[in-house]
Structure formats: structure tokens, C-alpha cells
Design a protein around this motif. Structure first.
Motif, PDB file in Angstrom:
ATOM      1  N   LEU A 231       0.775  -1.079  -0.085  1.00  0.00           N
ATOM      2  CA  LEU A 231      -0.058   0.154   0.200  1.00  0.00           C
ATOM      3  C   LEU A 231       0.946   1.361  -0.132  1.00  0.00           C
ATOM      4  O   LEU A 231       1.467   1.413   0.833  1.00  0.00           O
TER       5      LEU A 231
ATOM      6  N   GLU B 161       4.444   1.205   1.626  1.00  0.00           N
ATOM      7  CA  GLU B 161       4.342   0.054   2.785  1.00  0.00           C
ATOM      8  C   GLU B 161       4.187  -1.223   2.305  1.00  0.00           C
ATOM      9  O   GLU B 161       3.476  -1.275   1.543  1.00  0.00           O
TER      10      GLU B 161
ATOM     11  N   ALA C 157       1.993  -3.826   3.435  1.00  0.00           N
ATOM     12  CA  ALA C 157       0.571  -3.906   4.363  1.00  0.00           C
ATOM     13  C   ALA C 157       0.492  -5.531   4.664  1.00  0.00           C
ATOM     14  O   ALA C 157       0.206  -5.738   5.981  1.00  0.00           O
TER      15      ALA C 157
ATOM     16  N   THR D 126       2.675  -1.264  11.179  1.00  0.00           N
ATOM     17  CA  THR D 126       2.215  -1.142   9.762  1.00  0.00           C
ATOM     18  C   THR D 126       0.925  -1.515   9.345  1.00  0.00           C
ATOM     19  O   THR D 126       0.165  -0.937   8.679  1.00  0.00           O
TER      20      THR D 126
ATOM     21  N   ARG E  33      -2.015   0.305  10.460  1.00  0.00           N
ATOM     22  CA  ARG E  33      -1.899   1.684   9.687  1.00  0.00           C
ATOM     23  C   ARG E  33      -2.508   1.250   8.255  1.00  0.00           C
ATOM     24  O   ARG E  33      -3.037   2.350   7.738  1.00  0.00           O
ATOM     25  N   CYS E  34      -2.262   0.295   7.880  1.00  0.00           N
ATOM     26  CA  CYS E  34      -2.866   0.072   6.351  1.00  0.00           C
ATOM     27  C   CYS E  34      -4.183  -0.580   6.237  1.00  0.00           C
ATOM     28  O   CYS E  34      -4.985  -0.135   5.290  1.00  0.00           O
TER      29      CYS E  34
ATOM     30  N   ALA F 143      -2.985   0.222  -3.481  1.00  0.00           N
ATOM     31  CA  ALA F 143      -2.566  -1.106  -3.347  1.00  0.00           C
ATOM     32  C   ALA F 143      -2.035  -1.712  -4.743  1.00  0.00           C
ATOM     33  O   ALA F 143      -2.670  -1.430  -5.544  1.00  0.00           O
TER      34      ALA F 143
ATOM     35  N   LEU G  68      -8.275  -2.643   2.890  1.00  0.00           N
ATOM     36  CA  LEU G  68      -7.265  -1.708   3.036  1.00  0.00           C
ATOM     37  C   LEU G  68      -7.748  -0.190   2.816  1.00  0.00           C
ATOM     38  O   LEU G  68      -8.891   0.044   2.291  1.00  0.00           O
TER      39      LEU G  68
ATOM     40  N   LYS H  34      -4.978   4.919   1.573  1.00  0.00           N
ATOM     41  CA  LYS H  34      -3.334   5.008   1.777  1.00  0.00           C
ATOM     42  C   LYS H  34      -3.080   4.831   3.249  1.00  0.00           C
ATOM     43  O   LYS H  34      -4.050   5.001   4.102  1.00  0.00           O
ATOM     44  N   PRO H  35      -1.830   4.469   3.760  1.00  0.00           N
ATOM     45  CA  PRO H  35      -1.563   4.236   5.075  1.00  0.00           C
ATOM     46  C   PRO H  35      -1.722   5.519   6.130  1.00  0.00           C
ATOM     47  O   PRO H  35      -1.569   6.481   5.450  1.00  0.00           O
TER      48      PRO H  35
END
Lengths: 127, 127
Positions: free
Chosen positions: A19, A22, A24, A62, A65-66, B9, B119, B122-123
Motif C-alpha cells: 500500500l 508500505e 501491508a 504497519t 495503519r494500512c 494497493a 485496505l 493510503k496508510p
């Protein structure tokens, strides 16, 4: 000494979900989710996988946060020894990732067999 | 700001073929085979991929030791600047690996879409 082509050959398929910048979710994070589900603790899960607490915590952070909701929740007062568990979304995501891994493994079998027949039983020694 | 789930993603499937302790073939080695086919030179191929000559040569050597016949052959007198090309087996193995990658990518699409909907676009920022 055997001459079976590709005797020592193995396929290692690996799927990562990115993502932005990152990761994810990937094999390591999925194993961590599983270990948290089994041990009920982030630190115990990290120890089981041979990771430092800091690294373990970063991986959890991580993921959290994703995804739209956290995958891992810690109990209140969550110090190092505090409890942790997968959220319903965490369990669902882990299951879906394991399914994805299985689908990828199944889909790669035919191609692996095609390649395998060109391989030696074992590598020649490096000179 | 968009809220589309998983907007940023991407799926990154990666397939490695191991032979005992060696990686006989993987994404980097396949790209190297392709670059050798395009440039006609091991050093030019390595440069194109940002690798040292030593590392490039080691990857070629590993492939050549793992397969029944070499995948890359160098012209006689092959010093650093010498020519190199894929053998018929090298071309075949490269094609088979690209097919395997495509099969894995296709097989992982459905599972990726299942995960993607969980998801964020964005993070969240790390704290």
C-alpha cells in the motif's frame, strides 16, 4: 547418487500486498498474526519468530495503519507483557491471505514442474 | 482526498525456484537473462540492472550450475567485455519462468481483490 532432475528443487512463491510504500501484508506479517493469535501476546509472538520486540511492534503498527481497522488489538494497560489478540478483521485478513497463498501455490505447480525437468538433481559445486 | 479502498494497493507476487541451498531462478535472475539476451554481454546486462560485475557473474554462475546445461554462454576469449548470449535452454527457461509469473499473477487477482477491500486508500502516518 541420483540423477532425478530437480530432485532437491522447491518452489518458493511469496505474495506481498503493498500500500503505497508500505508492505501491508506478506509472509512475515501473516506468520506474526498467526503467532499473536496462538500466544495472545505481541512480545511472545515476536520471540517465537525470533524478532526483536521493536521490529515485532513495527510490523503490527504497519498492518494496523494500512487496514481500515486494526488487525491486532492490545488489552488496556498494554505494557510489554500485555495481552494482544486479532480483531475480527485481523482473523478475516489472515484467512484470506492464507487462501491467497494456497491459490498461488496451486497455480504455480504446473509451471514449476516444467522448469524442474531442466534442473540437475543438485547444483554443481561452485569453483 | 479519496476514500477508495486500497487505492494505492499493489500485489507483488514473487516466485523463486530453489535447488538445495541455491536459488536456481527468481525475479532478479530472470531479469538478468533477459538483459543478457538484449545486450549480448554479461557486464552490460549487469550495468543495466545496477549490479556489480562480480554479483552479475555470480548469478550467472549459480544458474549455470543448477541447470542441466548452462543458460548463458560466453564467446571464447570472454574477458569482461566479451560477448554472451542465452543458450537454447536459457531462452526456454526464461520463457517458462515468465509464463509461471503470469500464471501466478493471474491466480492471485481474486485473492488480492478480497484483501484490497479491507485496505485504506493510503496508510495512516506512522506516529
Amino acid at each position: 547418487m541420483t540423477r532425478t532432475p530437480g530432485k532437491g528443487a522447491k518452489l518458493k512463491p511469496q505474495v506481498r500486498v503493498l500500500l503505497d510504500e508500505e508492505i501491508a501484508l506478506g509472509p512475515g506479517k501473516a506468520d506474526l498474526l498467526e503467532a499473536i493469535a496462538h500466544t495472545g501476546s505481541i512480545s511472545a509472538a515476536g520471540k517465537k519468530l525470533g524478532m526483536s520486540y521493536r521490529r515485532t511492534w513495527l510490523l503490527v503498527d504497519t498492518m494496523n495503519r494500512c487496514f481500515k481497522q486494526p488487525l491486532v488489538e492490545t488489552s488496556t494497560g498494554g505494557s510489554r507483557g500485555g495481552g494482544a489478540r486479532l480483531t475480527p478483521l485481523g482473523s478475516e485478513v489472515l484467512t484470506e491471505y492464507r487462501t491467497l497463498q494456497a491459490e498461488v501455490a496451486a497455480a504455480s505447480q504446473a509451471g514449476f514442474l516444467r522448469l524442474k525437468k531442466h534442473l540437475r538433481a543438485k547444483p554443481l559445486e561452485a569453483q
